[in-house]
Design a protein around this motif. Structure first.
Motif, PDB file in Angstrom:
ATOM      1  N   ILE A  22      47.531  68.339  65.461  1.00 47.11           N
ATOM      2  CA  ILE A  22      48.336  68.663  66.639  1.00 47.11           C
ATOM      3  C   ILE A  22      49.099  69.966  66.424  1.00 47.11           C
ATOM      4  CG2 ILE A  22      50.395  67.938  67.934  1.00 47.11           C
ATOM      5  CD1 ILE A  22      49.340  65.009  67.579  1.00 47.11           C
ATOM      6  N   GLN A  23      49.712  70.116  65.256  1.00 43.18           N
ATOM      7  CA  GLN A  23      50.526  71.304  64.992  1.00 43.18           C
ATOM      8  C   GLN A  23      49.696  72.582  64.867  1.00 43.18           C
ATOM      9  OE1 GLN A  23      52.905  69.497  61.675  1.00 43.18           O
ATOM     10  NE2 GLN A  23      54.637  70.359  62.803  1.00 43.18           N
ATOM     11  N   SER A  24      48.452  72.447  64.437  1.00 49.13           N
ATOM     12  CA  SER A  24      47.629  73.650  64.220  1.00 49.13           C
ATOM     13  C   SER A  24      46.770  74.028  65.428  1.00 49.13           C
ATOM     14  CB  SER A  24      46.720  73.451  62.998  1.00 49.13           C
ATOM     15  OG  SER A  24      45.796  72.394  63.236  1.00 49.13           O
ATOM     16  N   PHE A  25      46.791  73.194  66.466  1.00 52.40           N
ATOM     17  CA  PHE A  25      45.926  73.431  67.630  1.00 52.40           C
ATOM     18  C   PHE A  25      46.521  74.484  68.554  1.00 52.40           C
ATOM     19  CE2 PHE A  25      44.244  72.000  71.885  1.00 52.40           C
ATOM     20  CZ  PHE A  25      42.908  72.302  71.637  1.00 52.40           C
ATOM     21  N   ASP A  26      45.726  75.488  68.886  1.00 49.55           N
ATOM     22  CA  ASP A  26      46.133  76.510  69.851  1.00 49.55           C
ATOM     23  C   ASP A  26      45.747  76.014  71.233  1.00 49.55           C
ATOM     24  OD1 ASP A  26      46.848  78.773  71.224  1.00 49.55           O
ATOM     25  OD2 ASP A  26      45.154  79.992  70.517  1.00 49.55           O
ATOM     26  N   LEU A  27      46.733  75.508  71.961  1.00 50.18           N
ATOM     27  CA  LEU A  27      46.447  74.855  73.235  1.00 50.18           C
ATOM     28  C   LEU A  27      46.252  75.903  74.332  1.00 50.18           C
ATOM     29  CD1 LEU A  27      47.642  71.511  74.500  1.00 50.18           C
ATOM     30  CD2 LEU A  27      47.775  73.431  76.083  1.00 50.18           C
ATOM     31  N   THR A  28      44.987  76.197  74.595  1.00 52.90           N
ATOM     32  CA  THR A  28      44.598  77.061  75.710  1.00 52.90           C
ATOM     33  C   THR A  28      43.575  76.297  76.536  1.00 52.90           C
ATOM     34  OG1 THR A  28      42.709  78.044  74.569  1.00 52.90           O
ATOM     35  CG2 THR A  28      44.850  79.126  74.262  1.00 52.90           C
ATOM     36  N   ALA A  29      43.364  76.731  77.772  1.00 51.95           N
ATOM     37  CA  ALA A  29      42.390  76.050  78.638  1.00 51.95           C
ATOM     38  C   ALA A  29      41.007  76.034  77.995  1.00 51.95           C
ATOM     39  CB  ALA A  29      42.341  76.738  80.002  1.00 51.95           C
ATOM     40  N   ALA A  30      40.610  77.144  77.371  1.00 53.33           N
ATOM     41  CA  ALA A  30      39.291  77.224  76.741  1.00 53.33           C
ATOM     42  C   ALA A  30      39.193  76.259  75.564  1.00 53.33           C
ATOM     43  CB  ALA A  30      39.015  78.658  76.278  1.00 53.33           C
TER      44      ALA A  30
ATOM     45  N   MET B 189      43.932  68.077  85.468  1.00 57.49           N
ATOM     46  CA  MET B 189      44.831  68.737  84.516  1.00 57.49           C
ATOM     47  C   MET B 189      45.990  69.407  85.248  1.00 57.49           C
ATOM     48  SD  MET B 189      42.475  70.553  81.624  1.00 57.49           S
ATOM     49  CE  MET B 189      41.169  69.659  80.764  1.00 57.49           C
ATOM     50  N   LEU B 190      47.068  69.614  84.511  1.00 58.32           N
ATOM     51  CA  LEU B 190      48.208  70.345  85.041  1.00 58.32           C
ATOM     52  C   LEU B 190      47.782  71.759  85.426  1.00 58.32           C
ATOM     53  CD1 LEU B 190      50.822  69.391  82.297  1.00 58.32           C
ATOM     54  CD2 LEU B 190      50.957  68.707  84.691  1.00 58.32           C
ATOM     55  N   LYS B 191      48.378  72.278  86.479  1.00 55.40           N
ATOM     56  CA  LYS B 191      48.126  73.681  86.836  1.00 55.40           C
ATOM     57  C   LYS B 191      49.381  74.504  86.552  1.00 55.40           C
ATOM     58  CE  LYS B 191      44.299  73.332  90.089  1.00 55.40           C
ATOM     59  NZ  LYS B 191      44.003  71.893  90.036  1.00 55.40           N
ATOM     60  N   ASN B 192      50.397  74.340  87.398  1.00 59.08           N
ATOM     61  CA  ASN B 192      51.620  75.110  87.181  1.00 59.08           C
ATOM     62  C   ASN B 192      52.495  74.496  86.091  1.00 59.08           C
ATOM     63  OD1 ASN B 192      50.913  76.926  89.192  1.00 59.08           O
ATOM     64  ND2 ASN B 192      51.858  75.667  90.788  1.00 59.08           N
ATOM     65  N   GLY B 193      52.606  73.158  86.139  1.00 58.33           N
ATOM     66  CA  GLY B 193      53.426  72.491  85.137  1.00 58.33           C
ATOM     67  C   GLY B 193      54.902  72.809  85.298  1.00 58.33           C
ATOM     68  N   GLU B 194      55.693  72.497  84.270  1.00 58.61           N
ATOM     69  CA  GLU B 194      57.136  72.764  84.302  1.00 58.61           C
ATOM     70  C   GLU B 194      57.387  74.237  84.009  1.00 58.61           C
ATOM     71  OE1 GLU B 194      58.990  70.217  81.504  1.00 58.61           O
ATOM     72  OE2 GLU B 194      58.872  68.441  82.770  1.00 58.61           O
ATOM     73  N   ASN B 195      58.272  74.836  84.804  1.00 60.53           N
ATOM     74  CA  ASN B 195      58.648  76.239  84.607  1.00 60.53           C
ATOM     75  C   ASN B 195      57.421  77.150  84.503  1.00 60.53           C
ATOM     76  OD1 ASN B 195      61.411  75.484  84.465  1.00 60.53           O
ATOM     77  ND2 ASN B 195      61.104  74.886  82.325  1.00 60.53           N
ATOM     78  N   ASN B 196      56.374  76.784  85.246  1.00 55.59           N
ATOM     79  CA  ASN B 196      55.130  77.555  85.259  1.00 55.59           C
ATOM     80  C   ASN B 196      54.512  77.733  83.876  1.00 55.59           C
ATOM     81  OD1 ASN B 196      54.814  78.022  88.075  1.00 55.59           O
ATOM     82  ND2 ASN B 196      56.493  79.505  87.979  1.00 55.59           N
TER      83      ASN B 196
ATOM     84  N   LEU C 290      49.412  74.299  81.253  1.00 53.51           N
ATOM     85  CA  LEU C 290      48.961  73.236  80.356  1.00 53.51           C
ATOM     86  C   LEU C 290      49.980  72.930  79.267  1.00 53.51           C
ATOM     87  CD1 LEU C 290      45.159  73.901  79.687  1.00 53.51           C
ATOM     88  CD2 LEU C 290      46.189  72.180  81.179  1.00 53.51           C
ATOM     89  N   LYS C 291      50.734  73.924  78.860  1.00 50.24           N
ATOM     90  CA  LYS C 291      51.651  73.738  77.729  1.00 50.24           C
ATOM     91  C   LYS C 291      52.970  73.083  78.120  1.00 50.24           C
ATOM     92  CE  LYS C 291      49.937  77.391  74.710  1.00 50.24           C
ATOM     93  NZ  LYS C 291      50.279  78.573  73.894  1.00 50.24           N
ATOM     94  N   SER C 292      53.147  72.778  79.411  1.00 56.80           N
ATOM     95  CA  SER C 292      54.460  72.299  79.840  1.00 56.80           C
ATOM     96  C   SER C 292      54.834  70.948  79.250  1.00 56.80           C
ATOM     97  CB  SER C 292      54.554  72.251  81.368  1.00 56.80           C
ATOM     98  OG  SER C 292      53.649  71.320  81.902  1.00 56.80           O
TER      99      SER C 292
END
Length: 297
Positions: free
Chosen positions: A110-118, A156-163, A166-168
């Motif tokens: 979890i800590q090493s994952f680069d959370l991007t859409a791709a 999936m989330l689009k805008n999420g919190e504070n725009n 996905l990372k919100s």
């Protein structure tokens, strides 16, 4: 219908009409859950503390995010806790942490994952993952899907919190900390990937066992459970009849519906409506159901 008598209010527990501030409750679970029970934790503490002695065994047959079972284990409210979950995605997480001892692997992943859409798309494209890889997929999906919904077709989330998109809802260090903290209580936990009702039947004659019942299914006509969960169908009448027969104490929580009130009355269970806020911060009431709710005030 019988109702519990009024008692002096227990410290830290709101009156039935009061709403728990969930920010004041320790968040032990790595899941965001549509039916999460963080708001119920003060009442779970009061229920378990009201037992004549610390329960030898707490069974949570529809574990989901398992906030109740985790609270009992962390706070010594039961000597042992059995979590049961039918959903394969959720089960993979608990099996990885509790049964296989791979919590640290999951935390590091979890800590090493680069959370991007791709990266999320690539991760979820793996259709034959190992159990621990499925656990990681589940955590990611739970964090990037709207409302934490894992059922097929969830968006999936689009805008999420504070725009933040996905990372919100992606807090890798917090999630890793929660998972690693479970190392300290894993010996008190048993996880079973299986049918919760069958597990209840297995323990029904054990008077030292108590049960927290929170079915992830709706008993109302609208059936939102079909949208929120892959496994949502349940014979509520049979479940109530089973709980009437178990030797140990139990606490059930349900949506406040006429159908459920009727079932509770039929089995001479006590009922208390308590206020909570749902994930949209709307105030609603849920039912606590048990044999004796005097501890609830």
């Amino acid at each position: 219908m019988t109702h519990s008598h009024r008692q002096p209010q227990l410290p830290g527990m709101p009156p039935p009409e009061g709403i728990v501030n969930v920010a004041s409750v320790p968040h032990r679970s790595p899941f965001r859950y549509p039916g999460g029970k963080t708001w119920l934790v003060p009442r779970i503490r009061a229920w378990l503390a009201s037992q004549a002695q610390t329960p030898a065994h707490l069974v949570e047959p529809f574990a989901g995010g398992a906030i109740v079972g985790l609270t009992a284990a962390f706070e010594g409210l039961a000597q042992h806790v059995t979590l049961v979950e039918l959903d394969a995605q959720v089960a993979a997480v608990w099996q990885t942490i509790v049964n296989d001892g791979h919590g640290d692997w999951l935390a590091e992943r979890i800590q090493s994952f680069d959370l991007t859409a791709a990266n999320v798309t690539a991760l979820l494209a793996d259709r034959s993952p190992s159990i621990r890889q499925q656990a990681f997929q589940t955590i990611v999906k739970n964090r990037v899907n709207r409302g934490g919904i894992l059922a097929k077709g969830a968006g999936m989330l689009k805008n999420g919190e504070n725009n933040r998109g996905l990372k919100s809802r992606w807090y890798p260090d917090t999630l890793a900390k929660r998972i690693r903290a479970m190392d300290g209580v894993c010996e008190q936990l048993t996880f079973i990937h299986g049918n919760g009702v069958a597990c209840l039947q297995q323990y029904a004659d054990d008077p030292t066992c108590v049960y927290f019942i929170d079915p992830p299914y709706t008993a109302s006509g609208a059936k939102p459970g079909a949208r929120l969960y892959d496994h949502w169908e349940l014979d509520h009448e049979a479940l109530f009849a089973l709980m009437a027969s178990v030797k140990g104490d139990f606490l059930m929580t349900y949506d406040n519906t006429t159908h459920i009130l009727r079932l509770a009355e039929q089995h001479k269970f006590e009922v208390l409506a308590v206020s909570m806020k749902n994930t949209h911060h709307a105030k609603k009431q849920e039912l606590l159901i048990g044999r004796d709710l005097r501890w609830a005030g």
